[in-house]
Design a protein around this motif. Structure first.
Motif, PDB file in Angstrom:
ATOM      1  N   VAL A 206       0.857  -1.187   0.000  1.00  0.00           N
ATOM      2  CA  VAL A 206       0.000   0.000   0.000  1.00  0.00           C
ATOM      3  C   VAL A 206       0.895   1.240   0.000  1.00  0.00           C
ATOM      4  CG1 VAL A 206      -1.819   1.275   1.180  1.00  0.00           C
ATOM      5  CG2 VAL A 206      -1.769  -1.226   1.297  1.00  0.00           C
ATOM      6  N   ALA A 207       0.695   2.100  -1.004  1.00  0.00           N
ATOM      7  CA  ALA A 207       1.417   3.372  -1.067  1.00  0.00           C
ATOM      8  C   ALA A 207       0.500   4.466  -0.551  1.00  0.00           C
ATOM      9  CB  ALA A 207       1.851   3.668  -2.500  1.00  0.00           C
ATOM     10  N   ILE A 208       0.934   5.169   0.491  1.00  0.00           N
ATOM     11  CA  ILE A 208       0.144   6.258   1.062  1.00  0.00           C
ATOM     12  C   ILE A 208       0.696   7.574   0.533  1.00  0.00           C
ATOM     13  CG2 ILE A 208      -0.606   7.388   3.173  1.00  0.00           C
ATOM     14  CD1 ILE A 208      -0.291   4.816   4.634  1.00  0.00           C
ATOM     15  N   LEU A 209      -0.162   8.317  -0.124  1.00  0.00           N
ATOM     16  CA  LEU A 209       0.225   9.605  -0.696  1.00  0.00           C
ATOM     17  C   LEU A 209      -0.530  10.695   0.037  1.00  0.00           C
ATOM     18  CD1 LEU A 209       1.657  11.166  -3.012  1.00  0.00           C
ATOM     19  CD2 LEU A 209      -0.435  10.865  -4.334  1.00  0.00           C
ATOM     20  N   ASP A 210       0.175  11.711   0.470  1.00  0.00           N
ATOM     21  CA  ASP A 210      -0.478  12.777   1.218  1.00  0.00           C
ATOM     22  C   ASP A 210      -0.355  14.093   0.471  1.00  0.00           C
ATOM     23  OD1 ASP A 210       2.220  13.443   1.585  1.00  0.00           O
ATOM     24  OD2 ASP A 210       1.761  14.433   3.469  1.00  0.00           O
ATOM     25  N   LEU A 328       4.838   7.081  -8.645  1.00  0.00           N
ATOM     26  CA  LEU A 328       3.752   6.185  -9.059  1.00  0.00           C
ATOM     27  C   LEU A 328       3.460   6.265 -10.553  1.00  0.00           C
ATOM     28  CD1 LEU A 328       1.333   7.041  -6.116  1.00  0.00           C
ATOM     29  CD2 LEU A 328       3.004   5.191  -6.228  1.00  0.00           C
ATOM     30  N   ALA A 329       4.148   7.181 -11.264  1.00  0.00           N
ATOM     31  CA  ALA A 329       3.805   7.440 -12.660  1.00  0.00           C
ATOM     32  C   ALA A 329       3.996   6.221 -13.559  1.00  0.00           C
ATOM     33  CB  ALA A 329       4.629   8.617 -13.183  1.00  0.00           C
ATOM     34  N   SER A 330       4.912   5.323 -13.185  1.00  0.00           N
ATOM     35  CA  SER A 330       5.198   4.162 -14.040  1.00  0.00           C
ATOM     36  C   SER A 330       4.209   3.016 -13.825  1.00  0.00           C
ATOM     37  CB  SER A 330       6.620   3.662 -13.771  1.00  0.00           C
ATOM     38  OG  SER A 330       6.747   3.232 -12.424  1.00  0.00           O
ATOM     39  N   LEU A 331       3.329   3.136 -12.839  1.00  0.00           N
ATOM     40  CA  LEU A 331       2.397   2.055 -12.532  1.00  0.00           C
ATOM     41  C   LEU A 331       1.109   2.198 -13.332  1.00  0.00           C
ATOM     42  CD1 LEU A 331       2.939   2.008  -8.679  1.00  0.00           C
ATOM     43  CD2 LEU A 331       3.986   0.514 -10.369  1.00  0.00           C
ATOM     44  N   GLU A 332       0.372   1.091 -13.447  1.00  0.00           N
ATOM     45  CA  GLU A 332      -0.867   1.078 -14.204  1.00  0.00           C
ATOM     46  C   GLU A 332      -2.030   0.722 -13.305  1.00  0.00           C
ATOM     47  OE1 GLU A 332      -0.313  -1.765 -17.274  1.00  0.00           O
ATOM     48  OE2 GLU A 332       0.937  -0.449 -18.524  1.00  0.00           O
ATOM     49  N   MET A 333      -3.219   1.138 -13.741  1.00  0.00           N
ATOM     50  CA  MET A 333      -4.435   0.728 -13.062  1.00  0.00           C
ATOM     51  C   MET A 333      -4.669  -0.757 -13.329  1.00  0.00           C
ATOM     52  SD  MET A 333      -5.547   3.536 -11.662  1.00  0.00           S
ATOM     53  CE  MET A 333      -7.279   3.206 -11.318  1.00  0.00           C
ATOM     54  N   GLU A 334      -5.583  -1.339 -12.604  1.00  0.00           N
ATOM     55  CA  GLU A 334      -5.855  -2.771 -12.745  1.00  0.00           C
ATOM     56  C   GLU A 334      -6.371  -3.117 -14.141  1.00  0.00           C
ATOM     57  OE1 GLU A 334      -7.465  -6.102  -9.640  1.00  0.00           O
ATOM     58  OE2 GLU A 334      -8.728  -4.343  -9.989  1.00  0.00           O
ATOM     59  N   ASN A 335      -7.028  -2.159 -14.783  1.00  0.00           N
ATOM     60  CA  ASN A 335      -7.535  -2.400 -16.134  1.00  0.00           C
ATOM     61  C   ASN A 335      -6.487  -2.149 -17.216  1.00  0.00           C
ATOM     62  OD1 ASN A 335      -7.306   0.343 -16.157  1.00  0.00           O
ATOM     63  ND2 ASN A 335      -9.516   0.763 -16.301  1.00  0.00           N
ATOM     64  N   GLY A 348      -9.455   8.493   0.039  1.00  0.00           N
ATOM     65  CA  GLY A 348      -9.725   7.103  -0.246  1.00  0.00           C
ATOM     66  C   GLY A 348     -10.821   6.973  -1.294  1.00  0.00           C
ATOM     67  N   PRO A 349     -11.324   5.799  -1.609  1.00  0.00           N
ATOM     68  CA  PRO A 349     -10.938   4.515  -1.008  1.00  0.00           C
ATOM     69  C   PRO A 349      -9.635   3.990  -1.596  1.00  0.00           C
ATOM     70  CG  PRO A 349     -12.559   4.156  -2.711  1.00  0.00           C
ATOM     71  CD  PRO A 349     -12.389   5.652  -2.623  1.00  0.00           C
ATOM     72  N   LEU A 350      -9.235   2.812  -1.126  1.00  0.00           N
ATOM     73  CA  LEU A 350      -8.048   2.171  -1.676  1.00  0.00           C
ATOM     74  C   LEU A 350      -8.238   1.888  -3.161  1.00  0.00           C
ATOM     75  CD1 LEU A 350      -7.301  -0.391   1.171  1.00  0.00           C
ATOM     76  CD2 LEU A 350      -5.700   1.325   0.363  1.00  0.00           C
ATOM     77  N   ILE A 351      -7.249   2.278  -3.955  1.00  0.00           N
ATOM     78  CA  ILE A 351      -7.301   2.059  -5.397  1.00  0.00           C
ATOM     79  C   ILE A 351      -6.337   0.924  -5.747  1.00  0.00           C
ATOM     80  CG2 ILE A 351      -6.920   3.098  -7.652  1.00  0.00           C
ATOM     81  CD1 ILE A 351      -9.292   4.226  -6.104  1.00  0.00           C
ATOM     82  N   ARG A 352      -6.839  -0.080  -6.449  1.00  0.00           N
ATOM     83  CA  ARG A 352      -6.014  -1.234  -6.815  1.00  0.00           C
ATOM     84  C   ARG A 352      -5.242  -0.961  -8.097  1.00  0.00           C
ATOM     85  NH1 ARG A 352      -6.144  -6.733  -5.605  1.00  0.00           N
ATOM     86  NH2 ARG A 352      -8.021  -6.427  -4.358  1.00  0.00           N
ATOM     87  N   LEU A 353      -3.938  -1.267  -8.061  1.00  0.00           N
ATOM     88  CA  LEU A 353      -3.084  -1.111  -9.234  1.00  0.00           C
ATOM     89  C   LEU A 353      -2.670  -2.478  -9.754  1.00  0.00           C
ATOM     90  CD1 LEU A 353      -0.695   1.802  -8.183  1.00  0.00           C
ATOM     91  CD2 LEU A 353      -2.895   1.936  -9.334  1.00  0.00           C
ATOM     92  N   GLN A 359      -0.280  -7.696  -4.745  1.00  0.00           N
ATOM     93  CA  GLN A 359      -1.431  -6.806  -4.730  1.00  0.00           C
ATOM     94  C   GLN A 359      -0.890  -5.399  -4.477  1.00  0.00           C
ATOM     95  OE1 GLN A 359      -5.099  -8.647  -2.581  1.00  0.00           O
ATOM     96  NE2 GLN A 359      -3.297  -9.118  -1.351  1.00  0.00           N
ATOM     97  N   PHE A 360      -1.332  -4.422  -5.207  1.00  0.00           N
ATOM     98  CA  PHE A 360      -0.794  -3.067  -5.051  1.00  0.00           C
ATOM     99  C   PHE A 360      -1.945  -2.071  -4.956  1.00  0.00           C
ATOM    100  CE2 PHE A 360       3.337  -0.845  -5.639  1.00  0.00           C
ATOM    101  CZ  PHE A 360       2.875   0.449  -5.357  1.00  0.00           C
ATOM    102  N   PHE A 361      -1.879  -1.214  -3.946  1.00  0.00           N
ATOM    103  CA  PHE A 361      -2.947  -0.247  -3.707  1.00  0.00           C
ATOM    104  C   PHE A 361      -2.349   1.138  -3.482  1.00  0.00           C
ATOM    105  CE2 PHE A 361      -4.175  -4.375  -2.096  1.00  0.00           C
ATOM    106  CZ  PHE A 361      -5.461  -4.563  -2.570  1.00  0.00           C
ATOM    107  N   ILE A 362      -3.165   2.158  -3.722  1.00  0.00           N
ATOM    108  CA  ILE A 362      -2.819   3.530  -3.361  1.00  0.00           C
ATOM    109  C   ILE A 362      -3.904   4.055  -2.431  1.00  0.00           C
ATOM    110  CG2 ILE A 362      -2.514   5.912  -4.150  1.00  0.00           C
ATOM    111  CD1 ILE A 362      -1.451   4.918  -6.734  1.00  0.00           C
ATOM    112  N   LEU A 363      -3.472   4.742  -1.383  1.00  0.00           N
ATOM    113  CA  LEU A 363      -4.401   5.429  -0.491  1.00  0.00           C
ATOM    114  C   LEU A 363      -3.937   6.875  -0.401  1.00  0.00           C
ATOM    115  CD1 LEU A 363      -6.837   5.162   1.365  1.00  0.00           C
ATOM    116  CD2 LEU A 363      -5.275   4.619   3.241  1.00  0.00           C
ATOM    117  N   HIS A 364      -4.822   7.820  -0.751  1.00  0.00           N
ATOM    118  CA  HIS A 364      -4.436   9.233  -0.823  1.00  0.00           C
ATOM    119  C   HIS A 364      -5.281  10.043   0.146  1.00  0.00           C
ATOM    120  CE1 HIS A 364      -3.294  13.122  -2.160  1.00  0.00           C
ATOM    121  NE2 HIS A 364      -4.411  13.367  -2.835  1.00  0.00           N
ATOM    122  N   TYR A 365      -4.622  10.826   1.015  1.00  0.00           N
ATOM    123  CA  TYR A 365      -5.308  11.695   1.951  1.00  0.00           C
ATOM    124  C   TYR A 365      -4.819  13.127   1.776  1.00  0.00           C
ATOM    125  CZ  TYR A 365      -7.229   7.774   4.555  1.00  0.00           C
ATOM    126  OH  TYR A 365      -7.924   6.672   4.917  1.00  0.00           O
ATOM    127  N   GLY A 366      -5.558  14.058   2.299  1.00  0.00           N
ATOM    128  CA  GLY A 366      -5.138  15.444   2.280  1.00  0.00           C
ATOM    129  C   GLY A 366      -6.213  16.333   1.688  1.00  0.00           C
TER     130      GLY A 366
END
Length: 897
Positions: A206-210, A328-335, A348-353, A359-366
């Motif tokens: 899980v990558a947390i981005l603030d 995170l720019a080099s990563l892709e969405m699940e689709n 949020g919510p958790l976004i699956r990459l 399993q790879f997720f992003i959680l963004h707050y702020g």
């Protein structure tokens, strides 16, 4: 900030006139005092004029210089746009440059003056006071010229107010942006917690981005320190990354966190690939939780982690706090699509990459959606931090900017930091209490984070977060010419005062230093370079103005020739493992800190008693000589000694150390029992005492010791006491930390039965008391105890009932207790056992007990915020940790009671 060189120069002139600069006062015969006073007067006039009339202009000029680092910003910052008036004031920058050149020349002239005087004293040559006076007269003429030029400047720009501009940026940052809904925040937080504990067994990252308004590190730390998390995973690691990405360091930090200390010592120096293979094998079949905090933009981390981390589908997790979203720019969405600007919503919510390995997720707050990051709208956050630095009072500003001499995100020893601040002249001489106050203020303002605390609660180490380091330390320090950094052009070395090395020390030594006026040199390279003596001699000869010299881990075979000619040196750290005799030439009269932790000194010269400025003395061990006959002075400023040989602990010697607060004594305490035991009471300000015995057999008798009532922390190691130490120590009125460590007590019983036993004790460590089987306490003993560690307690049948009456007790660690004691702890009401199937070396298992609800999952209709509040409370509940072997502990030792 552009004028800080001049302000520091004024402070130095004040110390010169007060006789606090170096070890000398100004000789009356030279009649130089009036010249120094006139120089100070004119310098203060200019400094006051700059700060009073042109502070706003200089701030705008500095911001314009800094803006070059952020040219990609599309944000319109009106106050940075050039105008005709700005062009007219460009001559301010030229005058500031001339002022800094003047300060540079003046500092060098004053240093040369003091060096000449000291050389004349040593060689008994005739005085060159006329030459020195001519130099100072010339400097006075130059500063008068600068003052006259300043009087021709147009009035300052009073419309530019830093606070107002900062407020405009804050408004720009939040204008038109949706606010973070607290309910969505708590819901997303609950989702993350459920993923960690109850998610799919595959390895999840899980990558947390603030953004503004959210502290990702504090959020991750709250999760990491949660009791459920601690007891759910077999091994945990918290690793701080940094702007300077170094996966080798990350690898070492994970190894140190998850593997046993004995094994770490064996493999930590091995080849990188071998260490990676060993760690991967070690993590295999273990449920691990790793937090990588403060990760900047380096996409190599994904492939590095993929090679290192095994996925045994047992619920292992990795949490990454991301400082730069470009990571995170080099990563892709699940689709299969690239991350779009609207892909990750704040709160949020958790976004699956999509990722092949995990399993790879992003959680963004702020308060800013991710799309605004990619539009460059996070730039005002950077500017706001820079504004915050500019708003600091000068004394805090210069102390904070100085942190650029340390690698980003490294743990900075506060003890070392205080000494450097004092040696650099940022803080009054012998002002470590002031230094501690400054550090706490910077922590309170959010510039620095606490990394570790000592057992007695004081700050042991700290660090600067990467984004703060880059924007507020690195950039500002560079633009103001505060320090030379490793990537700068060699030509810039000619005008720099401070230099630090992160990597290649040998390359720096190969540079030409003849025209350098360098006051501070610090080596932070982890490599143990072997320095040739000729290189050291050339280094000392060319850099004769040094005040701070830290060669770090670089190895020397003997004391470097030429070092005795560094007359202005205040801070010195060397690594000379073979040195046994401290040379007389090292006893520099003005030295404040002498660090040689790898040297074990059998003989020291009498000249050491002449070092009246000395505050810190740190060796592997050192012998202090008896003071010379008819010598009545003392080392009145010495506050720290480690480690003193017991033969030096006599009333005559310790009585000459009136200010010592921290003392470590290591050696044959048995043979020198009488002298040591009766001399400690001479240290009326002693707060921290460590006694380490190195003789066999030990005949140390604790009852003969006379400890000063000022003692706050006491540690005993290898003393092999036969008598119960508790009745002797329980009446120390201020004792807060007691550590009875390796082989300190060989008896079977401990008794704390006094009516007021240990009235202030907060931390108690009982280690390696193999035969302890009975412990009794009186009612009211240790009323303020917070933490208790017993390691091991293989024969201890039960704990004192009085322990459970201590309301302040929050932490209890028991290592390898027998079955009877474990069964006793099981009977606690509302306590639930959780077994963590982590097989440790030598068949060791971990067993934990904590007060908490029976169920971890929330009711279907319960509000997420309410549930998370319950889980947050777990971090403060009473915690018991038990560690035991799967076979008899003492059988391993081959010992019987």
């Amino acid at each position: 900030m552009l004028e800080f060189h001049l302000r520091l120069f004024c402070e130095r002139l004040k110390r010169v006139l007060a006789g606090e600069e170096g070890a000398l006062t100004l000789p009356d015969s030279t009649n130089l005092t009036p010249l120094f006073q006139n120089l100070l007067t004119e310098s203060e006039i200019i400094a006051t004029t700059l700060v009073g009339n042109y502070e706003a202009d200089m701030a705008r000029l500095l911001f314009q210089l800094i803006r070059e680092e952020f040219d990609e910003s599309e944000i319109y910052l009106a106050f940075l746009q050039e105008s005709d008036e700005d062009v007219k004031r460009s001559d301010i920058l030229e005058i500031v440059k001339d002022i800094n050149d003047f300060v540079h020349e003046s500092e060098e002239a004053i240093d040369t003056f003091f060096i000449n005087i000291m050389q004349q004293q040593n060689s008994e040559e005739e005085s060159e006071s006329s030459t020195n006076m001519a130099l100072l007269v010339g400097l006075h003429t130059k500063i008068i010229d600068i003052r006259n030029r300043m009087q021709q400047l147009p009035p300052g720009d009073n419309d530019f107010v830093i606070t107002e501009q900062r407020d405009k940026l804050i408004h720009l940052l939040i204008e038109g942006k949706p606010r973070l809904d607290i309910n969505e925040f708590e819901s997303g937080r609950e989702e993350l917690f459920d993923l960690l504990i109850e998610g799919h067994p595959r390895l999840a990252v899980v990558a947390i981005l603030d953004s503004s308004g959210f502290d990702k590190t504090a959020f991750a730390a709250d999760t990491y320190n949660n009791n459920h998390v601690k007891f759910y995973f077999d091994c945990l690691a918290w690793v701080r990354v940094s702007v300077l990405y170094d996966f080798g360091k990350i690898l070492d930090d994970i190894i140190k966190s998850v593997m046993p200390t004995a094994r770490v010592r064996v493999i930590i120096g091995e080849d990188y690939q071998l260490k990676k293979s060993i760690l991967r094998d070690y993590l295999t079949n273990k449920k691990y939780f790793i937090v990588l905090d403060d990760v900047f933009d380096n996409s190599e981390i994904w492939s590095d982690l993929e090679e290192l981390l095994p996925d045994d589908e047992n619920g292992s997790r990795v949490l990454i706090t991301v400082t730069d979203p470009d990571l995170l720019a080099s990563l892709e969405m699940e689709n299969g699509e690239k991350i779009r600007r609207d892909s990750v919503l704040f709160g949020g919510p958790l976004i699956r990459l999509k990722h092949e390995a995990w399993q790879f997720f992003i959680l963004h707050y702020g308060s800013m959606p991710l799309e605004n990051y990619f539009q460059g709208e996070a730039i005002p956050t950077v500017w706001r931090q820079i504004f915050s630095v500019m708003e600091l009072p000068f004394h805090l500003k210069v102390c904070f900017i100085y942190l650029c001499v340390f690698p980003p995100s490294i743990e900075i020893s506060t003890e070392q930091l205080y000494q450097l601040w004092v040696a650099e002249g940022f803080i009054p001489y012998n002002g470590e209490e002031t230094a501690e106050h400054y550090l706490k203020e910077l922590i309170h303002r959010g510039f620095i984070q606490v990394s570790k605390r000592r057992a007695r609660g004081t700050i042991k180490s700290c660090y600067v977060p990467s984004i703060v380091y880059y924007t507020s330390v690195f950039v500002v320090a560079e633009k103001t010419g505060f320090v030379w950094m490793p990537y700068m052009e060699e030509e810039s070395l000619a005008n720099v005062k401070r230099c630090f090395i992160f990597k290649d020390l040998i390359e720096f030594f190969s540079l030409e230093h003849s025209d350098m006026y360098l006051q501070s040199f610090l080596n932070h390279s982890p490599k143990r370079y072997h320095l040739a003596l000729i290189d050291c001699e050339n280094f000392c000869e060319k850099l004769k103005h040094l005040r701070v010299l830290n060669l770090g881990s670089a190895v020397l075979d003997q004391f470097p020739p030429g070092l005795e000619n560094l007359y202005l040196l205040k801070y010195l750290k060397l690594n000379i493992p073979s040195l046994k005799c401290l040379p007389s030439m090292l006893c520099l009269l003005h030295l404040q800190t002498l660090e040689m932790p790898s040297s074990y000194i059998d003989h020291s010269p009498e000249d050491i008693w002449m070092m009246q400025k000395l505050m810190h003395l740190n060796f592997g061990s050192i012998t202090l000589p008896a003071p010379p006959k008819n010598y009545s002075s003392s080392l009145k400023n010495l506050i720290f000694i480690s480690a003193l040989i017991p033969s030096s602990c006599t009333p005559d010697i310790l009585g000459r150390l009136p200010s010592v607060q921290t003392l470590r004594i290591s050696g044959d305490l048995s043979y020198y029992q009488s002298g040591v035991s009766k001399s400690l009471c001479e240290l009326h300000k002693l707060e921290c005492l460590k006694l380490v015995n190195e003789s066999k057999p030990s005949r140390m008798v604790l009852s003969e010791y006379q400890f000063p009532p000022s003692l706050i922390q006491l540690s005993l190691s290898n003393t092999e006491l036969m008598e119960d130490p508790m009745p002797i120590l329980e009446n120390l009125p201020r004792l807060r930390v007691l550590k009875l460590k390796q082989n300190s007590y060989l008896g079977r019983k401990l008794a704390c039965v006094g009516l007021s036993s240990f009235p202030e004790l907060k931390v108690l460590h009982l280690k390696s008391m193999y035969w302890l089987d009975e412990w009794t306490m009186g009612a009211g003993a240790m009323p303020k105890l917070e933490s208790l560690i017993v390691n091991p307690c293989a024969y201890l049948r039960k704990l004192p009932e009085e322990l459970w009456c201590i309301k302040s007790l929050r932490k209890l660690n028991l290592h390898w207790p027998q079955t009877e004691l474990r069964q006793t702890l099981r009977t606690f009401k509302d306590m639930e056992w959780q077994y963590c199937q982590s097989r440790w070396p030598q068949g060791k298992f971990k067993l934990a007990l904590t007060s908490r609800p029976k169920k971890m999952v929330k009711p279907a209709k319960e509000n997420g915020a309410v549930q998370m509040e319950k889980k947050k409370k777990l971090a403060t509940t009473f915690e018991i940790c038990i560690y035991y072997f799967n076979y008899h502990f003492l059988a391993i030792k081959g010992r019987t009671p």
